[in-house]
Scaffold this motif. Structure first.
Motif, PDB file in Angstrom:
ATOM      1  N   CYS A 114       0.857  -1.180   0.000  1.00  0.00           N
ATOM      2  CA  CYS A 114       0.000   0.000   0.000  1.00  0.00           C
ATOM      3  C   CYS A 114       0.894   1.232   0.000  1.00  0.00           C
ATOM      4  O   CYS A 114       2.079   1.153   0.333  1.00  0.00           O
ATOM      5  CB  CYS A 114      -0.947  -0.009   1.190  1.00  0.00           C
ATOM      6  SG  CYS A 114      -0.115  -0.062   2.790  1.00  0.00           S
ATOM      7  N   ILE A 116       1.470   5.374   0.887  1.00  0.00           N
ATOM      8  CA  ILE A 116       1.141   6.612   1.610  1.00  0.00           C
ATOM      9  C   ILE A 116       1.941   7.732   0.956  1.00  0.00           C
ATOM     10  O   ILE A 116       3.179   7.666   0.912  1.00  0.00           O
ATOM     11  CB  ILE A 116       1.465   6.487   3.112  1.00  0.00           C
ATOM     12  CG1 ILE A 116       0.698   5.307   3.724  1.00  0.00           C
ATOM     13  CG2 ILE A 116       1.127   7.798   3.842  1.00  0.00           C
ATOM     14  CD1 ILE A 116       0.987   5.069   5.207  1.00  0.00           C
ATOM     15  N   ARG A 167      -7.863   2.188  -3.914  1.00  0.00           N
ATOM     16  CA  ARG A 167      -8.151   1.993  -2.479  1.00  0.00           C
ATOM     17  C   ARG A 167      -6.886   1.673  -1.676  1.00  0.00           C
ATOM     18  O   ARG A 167      -6.938   1.623  -0.435  1.00  0.00           O
ATOM     19  CB  ARG A 167      -9.198   0.892  -2.289  1.00  0.00           C
ATOM     20  CG  ARG A 167      -8.747  -0.466  -2.770  1.00  0.00           C
ATOM     21  CD  ARG A 167      -9.655  -1.592  -2.282  1.00  0.00           C
ATOM     22  NE  ARG A 167      -9.133  -2.858  -2.764  1.00  0.00           N
ATOM     23  CZ  ARG A 167      -9.392  -3.359  -3.966  1.00  0.00           C
ATOM     24  NH1 ARG A 167     -10.208  -2.722  -4.783  1.00  0.00           N
ATOM     25  NH2 ARG A 167      -8.850  -4.500  -4.355  1.00  0.00           N
ATOM     26  N   ASP A 168      -5.766   1.430  -2.344  1.00  0.00           N
ATOM     27  CA  ASP A 168      -4.516   1.111  -1.644  1.00  0.00           C
ATOM     28  C   ASP A 168      -3.605   2.318  -1.492  1.00  0.00           C
ATOM     29  O   ASP A 168      -2.403   2.177  -1.243  1.00  0.00           O
ATOM     30  CB  ASP A 168      -3.776  -0.007  -2.390  1.00  0.00           C
ATOM     31  CG  ASP A 168      -4.599  -1.281  -2.440  1.00  0.00           C
ATOM     32  OD1 ASP A 168      -5.346  -1.531  -1.476  1.00  0.00           O
ATOM     33  OD2 ASP A 168      -4.511  -2.017  -3.447  1.00  0.00           O
ATOM     34  N   THR A 210      -5.833   6.687   8.371  1.00  0.00           N
ATOM     35  CA  THR A 210      -4.954   6.257   7.267  1.00  0.00           C
ATOM     36  C   THR A 210      -4.560   4.793   7.425  1.00  0.00           C
ATOM     37  O   THR A 210      -4.711   3.982   6.495  1.00  0.00           O
ATOM     38  CB  THR A 210      -3.672   7.127   7.239  1.00  0.00           C
ATOM     39  OG1 THR A 210      -4.035   8.466   6.929  1.00  0.00           O
ATOM     40  CG2 THR A 210      -2.670   6.620   6.215  1.00  0.00           C
ATOM     41  N   HIS A 213      -7.514   2.431   7.143  1.00  0.00           N
ATOM     42  CA  HIS A 213      -7.943   2.298   5.744  1.00  0.00           C
ATOM     43  C   HIS A 213      -7.061   1.309   4.983  1.00  0.00           C
ATOM     44  O   HIS A 213      -7.543   0.506   4.184  1.00  0.00           O
ATOM     45  CB  HIS A 213      -7.888   3.680   5.078  1.00  0.00           C
ATOM     46  CG  HIS A 213      -8.294   3.694   3.635  1.00  0.00           C
ATOM     47  ND1 HIS A 213      -9.612   3.806   3.232  1.00  0.00           N
ATOM     48  CD2 HIS A 213      -7.565   3.611   2.494  1.00  0.00           C
ATOM     49  CE1 HIS A 213      -9.665   3.784   1.905  1.00  0.00           C
ATOM     50  NE2 HIS A 213      -8.439   3.676   1.426  1.00  0.00           N
ATOM     51  N   LEU A 214      -5.749   1.374   5.226  1.00  0.00           N
ATOM     52  CA  LEU A 214      -4.818   0.565   4.429  1.00  0.00           C
ATOM     53  C   LEU A 214      -4.566  -0.818   5.019  1.00  0.00           C
ATOM     54  O   LEU A 214      -4.262  -1.753   4.274  1.00  0.00           O
ATOM     55  CB  LEU A 214      -3.480   1.307   4.292  1.00  0.00           C
ATOM     56  CG  LEU A 214      -3.531   2.621   3.500  1.00  0.00           C
ATOM     57  CD1 LEU A 214      -2.189   3.346   3.590  1.00  0.00           C
ATOM     58  CD2 LEU A 214      -3.916   2.379   2.040  1.00  0.00           C
ATOM     59  N   ILE A 222       4.309  -1.304   3.513  1.00  0.00           N
ATOM     60  CA  ILE A 222       3.994   0.101   3.249  1.00  0.00           C
ATOM     61  C   ILE A 222       5.095   0.713   2.392  1.00  0.00           C
ATOM     62  O   ILE A 222       6.286   0.562   2.672  1.00  0.00           O
ATOM     63  CB  ILE A 222       3.878   0.897   4.567  1.00  0.00           C
ATOM     64  CG1 ILE A 222       2.692   0.391   5.400  1.00  0.00           C
ATOM     65  CG2 ILE A 222       3.730   2.400   4.281  1.00  0.00           C
ATOM     66  CD1 ILE A 222       2.596   1.024   6.782  1.00  0.00           C
TER      67      ILE A 222
END
Ligand code: DIR
Ligand code: MN
Ligand code: MN
Ligand code: MN
Length: 314
Positions: A114, A116, A167-168, A210, A213-214, A222
């Motif tokens: 995912c 950020i 969504r990722d 955050t 969600h992930l 990450i």
């Protein structure tokens, strides 16, 4: 564990030269020493050798497409190799177009990663929505499966296919979003926290939402892509596109502390440090030492202090 700064000097994703000197400036600010003090065995891969291609005409109004595409292909292989060997990887830019290769190489090893994206900007223009043409404002559009049918075939990028789902991805720090980018964010339902959202919710709640969600469905690697212009220009003046009203020092460090605490940070980009743009040597030094602080924090430096397991009070 071993972590590897991997600093490719690069600036062709935007029009202001000098950002290719970011990696050296961040090294000179003491990055390797700081990470060694955190007990990492640091391997500095040095700079990747990027070629500037002689024949590289604009595509639409996008400058240097083949040069940027080729550089990212090389970077992708380097990041994939480092992650595949089991290491946490720090990619120093250079401009933010380098996130294309960095995230792509990471995804080769970790397809369920995912992302950020900490930035004043969303960097999600397509060549058709981009007001500037600059590729550093389009990186995310190259990554997203959801935009595949909106992306023209840009020369230099045929080596990659988009792989990331909307969504990722979560944005933090936005405050300069182009109209075409705003349509994309809303249409794809991308989770983002603008500076207004940070004002409203506070950075603690922003990080909670955050990470939920992930990671709530499944723990996974990450990729943190940190544009130094996410910080307020008073803290990070030496950057190409500063925007007022950015993250405070404490908000930025809270973001990286929370990401470290997940234990899932796998690759981090630190981009857009341009040591030729500071008004004074002090302005440059503030920016580079901030970059070192934010990397150290992402890798476990704490504000509360720390000690090895089971020590005695001396
Ligand atoms: C603008 C600026 N949205 C563009 N982007 C920047 O050129 O697409 N990204 N500065 O970092
Ligand atoms: Mn950016
Ligand atoms: Mn930016
Ligand atoms: Mn920028």
């Amino acid at each position: 564990s071993l972590m590897r700064p991997k600093p490719p000097p690069f600036s062709k994703g935007q029009k202001r030269r000098g950002v290719e000197h970011g990696p050296k400036a961040i090294r000179d600010a003491g990055l390797v020493e700081r990470l060694s003090n955190l007990d990492y065995a640091v391997h500095d891969f040095g700079d990747l050798a990027f070629k500037h291609l002689e024949k590289d005409e604009h595509f639409m109004h996008v400058p240097f497409p083949r040069t940027v595409g080729r550089a990212n292909q090389l970077l992708s292989g380097a990041v994939s190799g480092a992650v595949g060997a089991g290491h946490t990887c720090i990619m120093l830019g250079g401009d933010h177009s380098l996130a294309i290769g960095s995230v792509e190489g990471h995804a080769q090893q970790c397809p369920d990663l995912c992302l950020i994206w900490v930035d004043a900007h969303a960097d999600i223009n397509t060549p058709l929505t981009s007001p500037s043409g600059n590729l550093h404002g389009q990186s995310v559009a190259f990554l997203l499966k959801d935009l595949q049918n909106k992306m023209p075939e840009v020369p230099g990028f045929s080596w990659m296919k988009p792989f990331l789902s909307a969504r990722d991805l979560v944005y933090i720090g936005l405050r300069d979003v182009d109209p075409g980018e705003h349509i994309i964010l809303k249409t794809l339902g991308i989770q983002y926290f603008s500076m207004r959202d940070i004002d409203r919710m506070g950075i603690q709640r922003v990080m909670e939402v955050t990470l939920d969600h992930l990671l709530a469905r499944k723990q996974r690697p990450i990729h943190l892509s940190f544009d130094i212009d996410a910080f307020d220009p008073s803290l990070a003046p030496a950057t190409g596109t500063p925007v007022n009203g950015g993250l405070t020092y404490r908000e930025g460090i809270y973001v990286t502390e929370e990401i470290h605490n997940t234990g899932l940070l796998s690759v981090m980009d630190v981009v857009e440090v341009n040591p030729t743009l500071g008004a004074t040597p002090e302005a440059v030094e503030a920016t580079t030492s901030l970059a070192v602080d934010v990397i150290s924090s992402a890798l476990g430096q704490t504000r509360e202090g720390a000690h090895i397991a089971f020590p005695k009070i001396p």
